[in-house]
Design a protein around this motif. Structure first.
Motif, mmCIF file in Angstrom:
data_model
loop_
_atom_site.group_PDB
_atom_site.id
_atom_site.type_symbol
_atom_site.label_atom_id
_atom_site.label_comp_id
_atom_site.label_asym_id
_atom_site.label_seq_id
_atom_site.Cartn_x
_atom_site.Cartn_y
_atom_site.Cartn_z
ATOM 1 N N VAL A 85 -2.809 6.127 -3.523
ATOM 2 C CA VAL A 85 -1.708 5.366 -3.015
ATOM 3 C C VAL A 85 -1.837 4.445 -4.144
ATOM 4 O O VAL A 85 -0.612 3.685 -4.457
ATOM 5 C CB VAL A 85 -1.578 4.630 -1.667
ATOM 6 N N ILE A 86 -2.842 3.593 -4.790
ATOM 7 C CA ILE A 86 -2.811 2.944 -5.725
ATOM 8 C C ILE A 86 -2.893 3.558 -6.967
ATOM 9 O O ILE A 86 -4.214 4.099 -7.253
ATOM 10 C CB ILE A 86 -3.813 1.755 -5.357
ATOM 11 N N GLN A 87 -2.001 3.807 -7.589
ATOM 12 C CA GLN A 87 -2.317 4.697 -8.922
ATOM 13 C C GLN A 87 -2.917 4.110 -10.157
ATOM 14 O O GLN A 87 -3.643 4.456 -10.897
ATOM 15 C CB GLN A 87 -0.879 5.149 -9.580
ATOM 16 N N GLY A 88 -2.409 2.552 -10.276
ATOM 17 C CA GLY A 88 -2.802 1.854 -11.517
ATOM 18 C C GLY A 88 -2.480 2.666 -12.807
ATOM 19 O O GLY A 88 -3.155 3.028 -13.800
ATOM 20 N N THR A 89 -1.245 3.273 -12.979
ATOM 21 C CA THR A 89 -0.909 4.107 -14.087
ATOM 22 C C THR A 89 0.055 3.211 -15.073
ATOM 23 O O THR A 89 -0.241 3.308 -16.190
ATOM 24 C CB THR A 89 -0.111 5.008 -13.665
ATOM 25 N N ARG A 100 2.934 15.182 3.390
ATOM 26 C CA ARG A 100 2.527 14.252 2.625
ATOM 27 C C ARG A 100 1.390 14.238 1.942
ATOM 28 O O ARG A 100 1.207 13.749 0.701
ATOM 29 C CB ARG A 100 2.421 12.668 3.649
ATOM 30 N N GLU A 101 0.467 14.851 2.558
ATOM 31 C CA GLU A 101 -0.818 14.971 1.979
ATOM 32 C C GLU A 101 -0.744 15.817 0.857
ATOM 33 O O GLU A 101 -1.338 15.452 -0.320
ATOM 34 C CB GLU A 101 -1.562 15.745 2.933
ATOM 35 N N ARG A 102 0.050 16.803 0.696
ATOM 36 C CA ARG A 102 0.573 17.586 -0.500
ATOM 37 C C ARG A 102 0.800 16.556 -1.726
ATOM 38 O O ARG A 102 0.414 16.686 -2.798
ATOM 39 C CB ARG A 102 1.506 18.424 -0.313
ATOM 40 N N VAL A 103 1.846 15.763 -1.391
ATOM 41 C CA VAL A 103 2.234 14.800 -2.466
ATOM 42 C C VAL A 103 1.120 13.869 -2.717
ATOM 43 O O VAL A 103 0.673 13.730 -3.930
ATOM 44 C CB VAL A 103 3.350 13.971 -1.703
ATOM 45 N N LEU A 104 0.571 13.287 -1.668
ATOM 46 C CA LEU A 104 -0.589 12.471 -2.231
ATOM 47 C C LEU A 104 -1.738 13.105 -3.315
ATOM 48 O O LEU A 104 -2.350 12.510 -4.110
ATOM 49 C CB LEU A 104 -1.401 11.989 -0.758
ATOM 50 N N ASN A 105 -1.947 14.559 -2.841
ATOM 51 C CA ASN A 105 -2.911 15.333 -3.811
ATOM 52 C C ASN A 105 -2.436 15.209 -5.114
ATOM 53 O O ASN A 105 -3.152 15.093 -6.195
ATOM 54 C CB ASN A 105 -3.045 16.569 -3.262
ATOM 55 N N ARG A 106 -1.112 15.589 -5.368
ATOM 56 C CA ARG A 106 -0.501 15.872 -6.520
ATOM 57 C C ARG A 106 -0.542 14.296 -7.395
ATOM 58 O O ARG A 106 -0.790 14.181 -8.449
ATOM 59 C CB ARG A 106 0.841 16.139 -6.304
ATOM 60 N N MET A 107 -0.526 13.431 -6.625
ATOM 61 C CA MET A 107 -0.336 11.911 -7.163
ATOM 62 C C MET A 107 -1.709 11.716 -7.716
ATOM 63 O O MET A 107 -2.136 11.248 -8.730
ATOM 64 C CB MET A 107 -0.070 10.848 -6.107
ATOM 65 N N GLU A 108 -2.708 11.991 -6.775
ATOM 66 C CA GLU A 108 -4.119 11.773 -7.284
ATOM 67 C C GLU A 108 -4.523 12.525 -8.531
ATOM 68 O O GLU A 108 -5.178 11.810 -9.278
ATOM 69 C CB GLU A 108 -5.203 11.957 -5.945
ATOM 70 N N GLY A 126 0.737 -1.019 -0.077
ATOM 71 C CA GLY A 126 -0.057 -0.010 -0.098
ATOM 72 C C GLY A 126 0.966 1.280 0.074
ATOM 73 O O GLY A 126 0.499 2.329 0.181
ATOM 74 N N ILE A 127 2.314 1.268 -0.111
ATOM 75 C CA ILE A 127 2.894 2.196 -0.124
ATOM 76 C C ILE A 127 3.691 2.811 -1.460
ATOM 77 O O ILE A 127 3.741 3.654 -1.857
ATOM 78 C CB ILE A 127 3.953 2.424 1.163
ATOM 79 N N CYS A 128 4.463 1.652 -1.684
ATOM 80 C CA CYS A 128 5.305 1.328 -2.994
ATOM 81 C C CYS A 128 4.608 0.835 -4.167
ATOM 82 O O CYS A 128 5.326 0.420 -5.021
ATOM 83 C CB CYS A 128 6.639 0.943 -2.622
ATOM 84 N N SER A 129 3.344 1.028 -4.204
ATOM 85 C CA SER A 129 2.478 0.274 -5.205
ATOM 86 C C SER A 129 3.022 0.713 -6.601
ATOM 87 O O SER A 129 3.078 -0.290 -7.506
ATOM 88 C CB SER A 129 0.928 0.747 -5.022
ATOM 89 N N PHE A 130 3.277 1.928 -6.755
ATOM 90 C CA PHE A 130 3.464 2.327 -8.004
ATOM 91 C C PHE A 130 5.074 1.641 -8.615
ATOM 92 O O PHE A 130 4.936 1.203 -9.744
ATOM 93 C CB PHE A 130 3.902 3.990 -8.298
ATOM 94 N N ILE A 131 5.829 1.305 -7.839
ATOM 95 C CA ILE A 131 7.341 0.716 -8.364
ATOM 96 C C ILE A 131 7.041 -0.405 -8.318
ATOM 97 O O ILE A 131 7.675 -1.342 -9.367
ATOM 98 C CB ILE A 131 8.346 1.148 -7.233
ATOM 99 N N HIS A 132 5.993 -1.219 -7.716
ATOM 100 C CA HIS A 132 5.767 -2.676 -8.069
ATOM 101 C C HIS A 132 5.442 -2.904 -9.334
ATOM 102 O O HIS A 132 5.751 -3.757 -10.177
ATOM 103 C CB HIS A 132 4.765 -3.114 -6.919
ATOM 104 N N GLY A 133 4.220 -1.948 -9.708
ATOM 105 C CA GLY A 133 3.678 -2.120 -11.016
ATOM 106 C C GLY A 133 4.715 -1.794 -11.981
ATOM 107 O O GLY A 133 4.851 -2.563 -13.105
ATOM 108 N N LEU A 134 5.626 -0.949 -11.835
ATOM 109 C CA LEU A 134 6.671 -0.668 -12.902
ATOM 110 C C LEU A 134 7.407 -2.036 -13.068
ATOM 111 O O LEU A 134 7.814 -2.199 -14.448
ATOM 112 C CB LEU A 134 7.399 0.712 -12.499
#
Ligand code: SF4
Ligand code: SF4
Lengths: 359, 130
Positions: A147-151, A132-140, A66-74
């Motif tokens: 946290v789970i981007q699915g990109t 961190r909330e700022r970072v999360l907003n930008r990611m969303e 639930g934290i490094c999900s993007f990099i797992h996908g990559l």
């Protein structure tokens, strides 16, 4: 000989965000040995690979953690692309790099907050999480999920970022830098924090190397291990120096993370400056055949994804070695010789991520 | 000295407005790309069942005989896979989330309103008999 007692630590413990169990062997207050046991969160995600077709499996693999999900996908996409010999467009590689660095920012801010909380510094914990909330907003906004981007998808990425959004992200990085410097300044200069972390949980360079420490745990001991230097995704076109500290104690590991926050914003800025125009995905035809082990640098260190296909829609075998798994031997080594009261801080200093360790 | 570093930050936080908000009294923040919940346009859906086959969590059930499309909101992880694969683009991802509930199950079932589904008899006559 002094009488030895065994104290169970975890799986439920106030400092642990996730369940890991350690049997601490104590002599008086001193830890002489620690026996870890994991397996409380096993979900069998690797087995699911023969039930989901390979393009859809990326949704499963992202949910490993639930934290490094993007990099797992990559990493998964990278493995499949290598097997199928797919050429990923340049722009997609840069977008992946930006996504990875945003994940790193959010992960490090989360763990520094949890570390502060573990020491009882609630106010600082809230401070880190506010940033961190700022970072999360930008990611969303840019990638589609907090946290789970699915990109990431096999052959490229799903979402493009337009020029206006990139500009906005760039402008916000300066605010982020300022806020992060303020928070990490408090964390690294506070006397109470120094007292809890300096000279605690020392892992000398030689031991770190021999025990296979990865990520900030290894870099805090002076081992130069940063997979980004191998130049996967667009890291090869970005100039950066991995952050190294030499003391090898909890403070050094924390300092590595604090300095990596600023390194991440530097990398994102470079990516935004260098990102080329063009398509963001290539068409995927055929099925994966062969095997490949893809290595990436996650916020916690090196992750290895092994995939094997036989030319069908389903992969035959898939396996993940996560950074926390590699760091557990170092953790056990670090704990020896320190007091029971130091154990929570030492555990938090390797930034354990148990759910991805147990897949 | 280090004490005052945090004191400054703490005082600033004390004076600024809360970072959190009262949800659901105030609506959650959302963006254009937020994945909230899946909705289906039943006028367009051809009940092909592709979404059911591709969903990684087995959240969708398509019944061609009953002409229904059903989604289990608790199983769905809003990954967006079904939206991507739908051949007639009848599925869409809304930006706001499903309302919270106290029910142990939350399945939304929709009846097809598409009169011309390939491979199925036209709906109205069948409906009238039943
Ligand atoms: S929603 Fe789309 S994919 Fe699913 S059954 Fe209807 S037409 Fe097919
Ligand atoms: S969004 Fe994902 S989990 Fe939800 S129904 Fe569609 S495919 Fe299944």
């Amino acid at each position: 000989m002094q009488k030895r007692i065994v104290i169970p630590f975890g799986p439920q413990h106030p400092v642990l965000p996730e369940p890991i169990h350690l049997d601490l062997v104590l002599e008086d207050e001193r830890v002489v040995d620690a026996i870890p046991s994991i397996g409380y969160l096993h979900r069998g995600l690797e087995k699911l690979v023969d039930k989901r077709e390979f393009p859809e499996y990326v949704y499963v693999i992202e949910r490993t953690c639930g934290i490094c999900s993007f990099i797992h996908g990559l990493s998964y996409c990278q493995a499949v692309e290598e097997m199928m010999k797919i050429e990923v467009p340049e722009r997609a590689l840069f977008l992946r790099t930006i996504g990875s660095e945003y994940s790193r920012l959010h992960s490090h801010l989360l763990t520094l907050g949890c570390l502060a909380d573990g020491m009882g510094f609630e106010n600082l914990f809230m401070g880190f999480w506010r940033v961190r909330e700022r970072v999360l907003n930008r990611m969303e906004e840019s990638l589609g999920g907090r946290v789970i981007q699915g990109t990431c998808k096999v052959g490229g990425v799903r979402k493009d970022m337009d020029g206006e959004m990139l500009e906005r992200m760039k402008a916000e990085l300066d605010v982020l830098d300022k806020e992060m410097k303020e928070m990490t300044g408090v964390l690294l200069r506070d006397d109470a924090v120094k007292y809890r972390m300096k000279g605690i949980g020392v892992l000398p360079k030689k031991d770190a190397f021999e025990l296979g420490a990865v990520g900030p745990t290894g870099r805090g001991s002076g081992v130069r291990i940063d997979l980004r230097e191998r130049g996967y995704a667009a890291y090869g076109k970005i100039g950066f120096e991995p952050v190294l500290e030499t003391a090898g104690d909890c403070y050094a590991r924390t300092a590595v993370r604090c300095r990596e926050l600023l390194l991440s914003t530097r990398i994102i800025r470079q990516c935004i400056g260098k990102i080329p125009d063009g398509p963001i995905e290539t068409k995927v035809t055929g099925n994966p055949n062969g095997e490949y082990a893809s290595r990436v640098e996650q916020p916690r260190g090196e992750a290895v994804h092994y995939a094997k296909g036989d030319g069908g829609r389903y992969l035959k075998r898939f396996r993940i070695r996560t950074p926390t798994f590699a760091n557990i031997p170092s953790l056990v080594h670090m704990l020896k010789g320190y007091e029971l009261a130091d154990v929570p801080v030492i555990i938090m200093s390797i930034d354990p991520c148990i759910s991805c360790t147990e897949r | 000295m280090s004490l005052f570093r945090m004191a400054k930050t703490a005082l600033k936080n004390l004076a600024s407005k809360p970072a959190t908000q009262m949800y659901p009294a105030k609506p959650a923040r959302k963006f254009k790309s937020t994945r909230g919940r899946v909705e289906n346009d039943m006028d367009k859906c051809i009940l092909c069942g592709l979404c059911q086959r591709k969903c990684p969590c087995v959240a969708i059930r398509v019944d061609r005989d009953e002409r229904t499309w059903e989604i289990d909101r608790f199983r769905c992880v809003t990954c967006g896979c079904c939206v991507e694969v739908c051949p007639v683009k009848s599925l869409r991802m809304e930006n706001d989330y499903t309302k919270s509930t106290t029910e142990p199950k939350m399945k939304d079932s929709y009846k097809s309103t598409n009169p011309n589904i390939p491979g199925l008899k036209p709906a109205p006559q069948k409906k009238a008999k039943a």
